[in-house]
Design a protein around this motif. Structure first.
Motif, PDB file in Angstrom:
ATOM      1  N   ASP A   1      -8.319   3.136  -4.589  1.00  0.00           N
ATOM      2  CA  ASP A   1      -8.247   4.178  -3.561  1.00  0.00           C
ATOM      3  C   ASP A   1      -7.530   5.374  -4.178  1.00  0.00           C
ATOM      4  O   ASP A   1      -6.641   5.205  -5.018  1.00  0.00           O
ATOM      5  N   LEU A   2      -7.883   6.580  -3.785  1.00  0.00           N
ATOM      6  CA  LEU A   2      -7.346   7.766  -4.438  1.00  0.00           C
ATOM      7  C   LEU A   2      -5.961   8.165  -3.936  1.00  0.00           C
ATOM      8  O   LEU A   2      -5.040   8.379  -4.728  1.00  0.00           O
ATOM      9  N   ASP A   3      -5.802   8.290  -2.621  1.00  0.00           N
ATOM     10  CA  ASP A   3      -4.541   8.781  -2.063  1.00  0.00           C
ATOM     11  C   ASP A   3      -3.319   7.970  -2.505  1.00  0.00           C
ATOM     12  O   ASP A   3      -2.265   8.557  -2.788  1.00  0.00           O
ATOM     13  N   PRO A   4      -3.384   6.628  -2.538  1.00  0.00           N
ATOM     14  CA  PRO A   4      -2.204   5.856  -2.952  1.00  0.00           C
ATOM     15  C   PRO A   4      -1.653   6.254  -4.317  1.00  0.00           C
ATOM     16  O   PRO A   4      -0.438   6.193  -4.542  1.00  0.00           O
ATOM     17  N   PHE A   5      -2.531   6.668  -5.245  1.00  0.00           N
ATOM     18  CA  PHE A   5      -2.045   7.085  -6.561  1.00  0.00           C
ATOM     19  C   PHE A   5      -1.252   8.387  -6.462  1.00  0.00           C
ATOM     20  O   PHE A   5      -0.316   8.614  -7.238  1.00  0.00           O
TER      21      PHE A   5
ATOM     22  N   PHE B   1       4.727  -2.395  -0.669  1.00  0.00           N
ATOM     23  CA  PHE B   1       5.157  -1.580   0.464  1.00  0.00           C
ATOM     24  C   PHE B   1       4.280  -1.736   1.700  1.00  0.00           C
ATOM     25  O   PHE B   1       4.802  -1.957   2.803  1.00  0.00           O
ATOM     26  N   PRO B   2       2.942  -1.643   1.596  1.00  0.00           N
ATOM     27  CA  PRO B   2       2.115  -1.768   2.808  1.00  0.00           C
ATOM     28  C   PRO B   2       2.214  -3.139   3.461  1.00  0.00           C
ATOM     29  O   PRO B   2       2.084  -3.253   4.683  1.00  0.00           O
TER      30      PRO B   2
ATOM     31  N   LEU C   1       5.121  12.935  10.355  1.00  0.00           N
ATOM     32  CA  LEU C   1       5.483  13.253   8.974  1.00  0.00           C
ATOM     33  C   LEU C   1       4.738  12.379   7.968  1.00  0.00           C
ATOM     34  O   LEU C   1       4.889  12.569   6.761  1.00  0.00           O
ATOM     35  N   ILE C   2       3.961  11.432   8.488  1.00  0.00           N
ATOM     36  CA  ILE C   2       3.215  10.527   7.617  1.00  0.00           C
ATOM     37  C   ILE C   2       1.717  10.724   7.738  1.00  0.00           C
ATOM     38  O   ILE C   2       0.999  10.839   6.746  1.00  0.00           O
TER      39      ILE C   2
ATOM     40  N   ILE D   1      -3.328  -3.829   3.088  1.00  0.00           N
ATOM     41  CA  ILE D   1      -3.279  -4.893   2.093  1.00  0.00           C
ATOM     42  C   ILE D   1      -2.451  -4.448   0.891  1.00  0.00           C
ATOM     43  O   ILE D   1      -2.245  -3.261   0.654  1.00  0.00           O
ATOM     44  N   ALA D   2      -1.956  -5.408   0.125  1.00  0.00           N
ATOM     45  CA  ALA D   2      -1.158  -5.093  -1.059  1.00  0.00           C
ATOM     46  C   ALA D   2      -1.949  -4.214  -2.017  1.00  0.00           C
ATOM     47  O   ALA D   2      -3.136  -4.424  -2.240  1.00  0.00           O
ATOM     48  N   GLY D   3      -1.270  -3.217  -2.584  1.00  0.00           N
ATOM     49  CA  GLY D   3      -1.912  -2.333  -3.539  1.00  0.00           C
ATOM     50  C   GLY D   3      -2.508  -1.083  -2.933  1.00  0.00           C
ATOM     51  O   GLY D   3      -3.006  -0.217  -3.649  1.00  0.00           O
ATOM     52  N   ILE D   4      -2.454  -0.957  -1.598  1.00  0.00           N
ATOM     53  CA  ILE D   4      -2.997   0.228  -0.921  1.00  0.00           C
ATOM     54  C   ILE D   4      -1.904   0.841  -0.039  1.00  0.00           C
ATOM     55  O   ILE D   4      -1.914   0.692   1.189  1.00  0.00           O
ATOM     56  N   PRO D   5      -0.915   1.515  -0.643  1.00  0.00           N
ATOM     57  CA  PRO D   5       0.144   2.152   0.164  1.00  0.00           C
ATOM     58  C   PRO D   5      -0.359   3.418   0.838  1.00  0.00           C
ATOM     59  O   PRO D   5       0.007   4.535   0.472  1.00  0.00           O
ATOM     60  N   GLU D   6      -1.228   3.252   1.815  1.00  0.00           N
ATOM     61  CA  GLU D   6      -1.838   4.368   2.529  1.00  0.00           C
ATOM     62  C   GLU D   6      -0.980   4.808   3.712  1.00  0.00           C
ATOM     63  O   GLU D   6      -0.012   4.151   4.082  1.00  0.00           O
ATOM     64  N   LYS D   7      -1.402   5.899   4.343  1.00  0.00           N
ATOM     65  CA  LYS D   7      -0.677   6.453   5.483  1.00  0.00           C
ATOM     66  C   LYS D   7      -0.608   5.466   6.651  1.00  0.00           C
ATOM     67  O   LYS D   7       0.394   5.373   7.351  1.00  0.00           O
ATOM     68  N   GLU D   8      -1.708   4.729   6.855  1.00  0.00           N
ATOM     69  CA  GLU D   8      -1.783   3.844   8.022  1.00  0.00           C
ATOM     70  C   GLU D   8      -0.764   2.716   7.970  1.00  0.00           C
ATOM     71  O   GLU D   8      -0.315   2.231   9.010  1.00  0.00           O
ATOM     72  N   SER D   9      -0.416   2.262   6.763  1.00  0.00           N
ATOM     73  CA  SER D   9       0.504   1.129   6.640  1.00  0.00           C
ATOM     74  C   SER D   9       1.845   1.428   7.295  1.00  0.00           C
ATOM     75  O   SER D   9       2.449   0.549   7.925  1.00  0.00           O
ATOM     76  N   ALA D  10       2.322   2.659   7.168  1.00  0.00           N
ATOM     77  CA  ALA D  10       3.566   3.059   7.820  1.00  0.00           C
ATOM     78  C   ALA D  10       3.303   3.739   9.156  1.00  0.00           C
ATOM     79  O   ALA D  10       4.106   3.638  10.085  1.00  0.00           O
ATOM     80  N   GLY D  11       2.161   4.421   9.266  1.00  0.00           N
ATOM     81  CA  GLY D  11       1.843   5.158  10.482  1.00  0.00           C
ATOM     82  C   GLY D  11       1.706   4.271  11.697  1.00  0.00           C
ATOM     83  O   GLY D  11       2.204   4.607  12.785  1.00  0.00           O
TER      84      GLY D  11
END
Length: 231
Positions: free
Chosen positions: A52-56, A119-120, A216-217, A167-177
């Motif tokens: 995925d692009l954004d996590p990088f 993190f996610p 903010l996320i 899922i692990a490896g995809i620290p995207e906005k939704e994981s915290a949002g």
């Protein structure tokens, strides 16, 4: 005797609900960490993120925060040659990843990549607890509120559309949002049902704070206002 029996059953019920929630948390952890071993990079012998692009981008920002103490104001690597003002969006997420990394390093020496990978998963476990409390508050006058909350939480955990974003490896906005979204719902509903003015004001403030943190996320914070308007 009736009072003693009622107290005994209440305690047993609480224990069973607690065990049920722990089992669901274990299931959520198992599903979302099943791919961790496949995220090892054989060239660096360290972990890497999923496709995925954004996590990088968030990983690069988190590394910068860990090394420099704060995020750069101007990112020259985005929208070259103009660059990008990092205050415009998603400013909180890389800080959360960076501080999560610093927290993990108090117990074990791990890389920022590994922290970003996990993190996610950790954020979703917090989301599970928050969602359970929210549903329980919705059905608090129903005698089956605990069962309804556990079943609803189970559906949330195995939802295919949500697994791919937490899922692990995809620290995207939704994981915290999603964590802050359900937290805002919970505090809003608690405030709405509260009979004491002091509690109403405090809980309303916490609902607003949760909404602000989600803003903010992730731009999905608008769903909070849409949901409240429908309520």
């Amino acid at each position: 005797r009736k009072e003693k029996l009622s107290n005994f059953l209440f305690k047993k019920k609480f224990i069973l609900v607690f065990i049920g929630l722990i089992i669901l948390l274990g299931l959520a952890w198992y599903i979302r960490t099943a791919n961790v071993e496949n995220l090892k990079d054989i060239t660096t012998r360290d972990y890497t993120l999923g496709p995925d692009l954004d996590p990088f981008l968030f990983l690069r920002y988190a590394k910068y925060i860990v090394n420099n103490g704060r995020l750069m104001e101007h990112d020259s690597m985005r929208y070259v040659p103009l660059g990008y003002n990092t205050a415009k969006e998603t400013r909180l997420l890389p800080y959360m990843i960076a501080y999560f990394h610093l927290f993990l390093n108090k117990f074990s020496d791990v890389s920022v990549e590994y922290s970003a990978v996990m993190f996610p998963v950790v954020m979703f476990l917090l989301t599970v607890v928050t969602f359970f409390l929210f549903v329980r508050k919705v059905f608090e006058k129903n005698k089956y509120m605990d069962l309804i909350s556990l079943v609803s939480t189970a559906f949330l955990i195995v939802s295919p559309s949500l697994v791919s974003r937490t899922i692990a490896g995809i620290p995207e906005k939704e994981s915290a949002g999603f964590f802050f979204m359900f937290l805002a719902f919970y505090f809003f509903l608690y405030s709405w049902k509260s009979k004491k003015l002091k509690n109403t004001i405090l809980l309303a403030f916490l609902a607003g704070l949760s909404t602000a943190l989600m803003g903010l996320i992730w731009g999905g914070w608008v769903y909070i206002f849409v949901s409240i308007a429908l309520f």
